[in-house]
Write an enzyme that holds these catalytic residues in place. Structure first.
Site, PDB file in Angstrom:
ATOM      1  NE  ARG A 106      39.914 -16.719 -65.898  1.00  0.00           N
ATOM      2  CZ  ARG A 106      39.500 -15.519 -66.264  1.00  0.00           C
ATOM      3  NH1 ARG A 106      39.706 -14.475 -65.470  1.00  0.00           N
ATOM      4  NH2 ARG A 106      38.907 -15.346 -67.419  1.00  0.00           N
TER       5      ARG A 106
ATOM      6  CD  GLN B 224      31.104  -9.633 -63.797  1.00  0.00           C
ATOM      7  OE1 GLN B 224      30.508 -10.591 -63.323  1.00  0.00           O
ATOM      8  NE2 GLN B 224      31.916  -9.738 -64.830  1.00  0.00           N
TER       9      GLN B 224
ATOM     10  NE  ARG C 273      40.523 -11.771 -68.681  1.00  0.00           N
ATOM     11  CZ  ARG C 273      40.552 -10.793 -69.588  1.00  0.00           C
ATOM     12  NH1 ARG C 273      41.607 -10.631 -70.361  1.00  0.00           N
ATOM     13  NH2 ARG C 273      39.543  -9.951 -69.720  1.00  0.00           N
TER      14      ARG C 273
ATOM     15  CE  LYS D 104      36.336  -9.224 -71.260  1.00  0.00           C
ATOM     16  NZ  LYS D 104      35.345  -9.619 -70.223  1.00  0.00           N
TER      17      LYS D 104
ATOM     18  CG  ASP E 265      39.527 -10.179 -65.219  1.00  0.00           C
ATOM     19  OD1 ASP E 265      38.996 -11.045 -64.502  1.00  0.00           O
ATOM     20  OD2 ASP E 265      38.885  -9.235 -65.730  1.00  0.00           O
TER      21      ASP E 265
ATOM     22  CB  SER F  60      31.758  -8.873 -57.373  1.00  0.00           C
ATOM     23  OG  SER F  60      31.145  -8.837 -58.650  1.00  0.00           O
TER      24      SER F  60
ATOM     25  NE  ARG G 224      31.747 -16.626 -64.698  1.00  0.00           N
ATOM     26  CZ  ARG G 224      32.286 -15.494 -65.140  1.00  0.00           C
ATOM     27  NH1 ARG G 224      32.290 -15.223 -66.437  1.00  0.00           N
ATOM     28  NH2 ARG G 224      32.801 -14.642 -64.300  1.00  0.00           N
TER      29      ARG G 224
HETATM   30  C1  S3P Z   1      34.274  -6.953 -64.574  1.00  0.00           C
HETATM   31  C2  S3P Z   1      34.441  -7.300 -63.255  1.00  0.00           C
HETATM   32  C3  S3P Z   1      35.229  -8.478 -62.808  1.00  0.00           C
HETATM   33  C4  S3P Z   1      36.111  -9.023 -63.923  1.00  0.00           C
HETATM   34  C5  S3P Z   1      35.390  -9.106 -65.239  1.00  0.00           C
HETATM   35  C6  S3P Z   1      34.895  -7.736 -65.667  1.00  0.00           C
HETATM   36  C7  S3P Z   1      33.472  -5.761 -64.898  1.00  0.00           C
HETATM   37  O1  S3P Z   1      34.330  -9.505 -62.412  1.00  0.00           O
HETATM   38  O2  S3P Z   1      36.613 -10.305 -63.584  1.00  0.00           O
HETATM   39  O3  S3P Z   1      36.248  -9.611 -66.242  1.00  0.00           O
HETATM   40  O4  S3P Z   1      33.520  -5.298 -66.063  1.00  0.00           O
HETATM   41  O5  S3P Z   1      32.778  -5.249 -64.008  1.00  0.00           O
HETATM   42  P1  S3P Z   1      33.799  -9.647 -60.895  1.00  0.00           P
HETATM   43  O6  S3P Z   1      32.909  -8.522 -60.585  1.00  0.00           O
HETATM   44  O7  S3P Z   1      33.066 -10.972 -60.891  1.00  0.00           O
HETATM   45  O8  S3P Z   1      35.052  -9.685 -60.058  1.00  0.00           O
END
Ligand code: S3P
Length: 438
Positions: free
Chosen positions: A351, A170, A398, A23, A320, A168, A123
């Site tokens: 979670r 992200q 999940r 993903k 995850d 993170s 979120r």
């Molecule tokens: C992801 C980063 C993770 C993960 C998410 C996908 C990504 O999140 O939980 O399913 O693709 O960069 P966080 O950055 O909030 O930890």
């Protein structure tokens, strides 16, 4: 809201299966392809709802994205070339689409509204609003820094040096993607390493990006006003999807299952390591590289698992996978203790709370602490399963899939209130379950 009762399979899990594409890598393939000048071709793309939300948003801003046979073709607009979208960008359930696109668009001179479903709208977006505001973008969010929100990008944006306050990927990626169209060098300092797909792939698309390690931290620098070049991307199988089948094969008596083409990037492979520490028999066959990522076929055999104290340092590399690890722990011999998992409270659902409630209602012995769960295993005996009321998934794919796995290893089965969220990341999950148990 399709509810479903997951019952123990008539046969153990055997044979060979292949899970859909990763993903994280799929989102990034579409985003980076949409910024390259020319045609990017992607094979193995995950066609889940989250990735389709990213694709639709990039189309709204001028990219051409189509499927030809098994391959996706993306004609990009060039860094800085994304257009003002007509309407709001509907991010559905997808935090990755939202946070990465907020970053990407923060250095474009456009105004964008982001909306999402009930889960995504709870979120926290403050974690990206903060650094992107420093770069010059402005935001009007809903109370608490949530969606729906409106963002005005900055052109030109200002390069920053940003030390991540939370582990993170992200947030890291949002700042790096904002740096793509920002003059000068944008720097992210990462005290704890998180998944590095953005770094690997941005380099693959021709961006100038360096990574330095100093005093145990990673310093990532992206050179702005980058030119991205189109490329051929092969997406490896998603280890986070494979996780459900790994745990299912470990806990279902007699299972011997091969899961092909599983991505084993070290920033993602924590679960395999932890399950091995618990006594799980997981063998890597034919280790190779696919699309710049380490990959192997995993042969997983039913194993007697033993509870452990999970080192909180591994959390980012399996962030995850905790919901399904909790399922494995609930059937192990002895106690499994987890800690340092505050981030699990701000995923698609809380979670820790959701899994504590769901596993307890299926007969597991679980104690919820502030930053982790303590689980007393059954010693290999199946869980009782759920009786009158189904477990609540809170729009979290999940939770649904983890409790499906718990149902396979229960006496009476586990009823899940809503299986629809599974389509966000693993559209053929139910079919593969049937295939593995045939
Ligand atoms: C992801 C980063 C993770 C993960 C998410 C996908 C990504 O999140 O939980 O399913 O693709 O960069 P966080 O950055 O909030 O930890």
């Amino acid at each position: 809201m399709p509810a479903h009762r997951f019952l123990p399979p008539k046969t153990p899990l055997t044979g060979r299966i292949r899970v859909p594409g990763d993903k994280s890598i799929s989102h990034r393939s579409i985003m980076f392809g949409a910024l390259a000048v020319g045609e990017t071709r992607v094979s193995g793309l995950l066609e889940g709802e989250d990735v389709m939300a990213t694709a639709e948003a990039m189309r709204q801003m001028g990219a051409h994205i189509e499927k030809h046979g098994d391959e996706w073709r993306i004609r990009g607009v060039g860094v800085g070339g994304l257009l003002q979208p007509d309407g709001a960008l509907d991010m559905g359930n997808s935090g990755t689409s939202t946070r990465l696109l907020m970053g990407l668009l923060a250095s474009h001179g456009i105004t964008v509204a982001f909306t999402g479903d009930a889960s995504l709208s709870k979120r926290p977006m403050g974690r990206v609003i903060e650094p992107l505001s420093q770069m010059g973008a402005s935001f009007e969010s809903s109370p608490g820094g949530t969606l729906p929100l409106m963002m005005r990008g900055a052109l030109p944006a200002v390069p920053i040096t940003y030390r991540l306050p939370v582990a993170s990927a992200q947030v890291k990626s949002a700042v790096l993607l904002a740096g793509l169209n920002t003059p000068g060098i944008t720097t992210v300092i990462e005290p704890v390493p998180t998944r590095d797909h953005s770094e690997r792939m941005l380099r693959g698309f021709g961006a100038e990006l360096d990574v330095e390690e100093a005093d145990g931290e990673r310093i990532i620098r992206i050179h702005g006003e980058a030119d991205l070049k189109p490329r051929q991307v092969t997406v490896p199988g998603d280890p986070s999807s494979a996780a459900f089948f790994i745990v299912a094969a470990l806990i279902i008596d007699g299972s011997d299952l091969v899961i092909e083409n599983v991505g084993l990037n070290p920033t993602r492979a924590g679960l395999v390591e932890v399950l091995r520490q618990m006594g799980g028999n997981i063998e890597e066959l034919d280790r190779r590289e696919v699309g710049g990522e380490p990959v192997a076929d995993l042969r997983v055999r039913h194993s007697v698992l033993t509870g452990i104290d999970v080192d909180p340092a591994v959390a980012p590399s399996m962030i995850d996978e905790f919901p399904v690890l909790f399922v494995a722990a609930s059937m192990a011999q002895g106690t499994t203790t987890t800690s340092g998992l505050d981030e699990l409270r701000v995923k698609e659902s809380d979670r820790l709370a959701a899994m504590a409630a769901a596993l307890t209602s299926a007969g597991a012995r679980v104690e919820e602490l502030e930053d982790g769960l303590v689980i007393e295993g059954t010693g290999g005996e199946p869980l009782r399963g759920t009786a009158a009321s189904p477990v609540t998934t809170h729009l979290d794919h999940r939770i649904a899939m983890s409790m499906a796995v718990a149902g396979l290893a229960s006496k009476d089965g586990v009823e899940v209130d809503d299986t629809a969220p599974i389509r966000t990341s693993f559209p053929n999950f139910m079919d593969l379950l049937e295939e593995a148990a045939a």
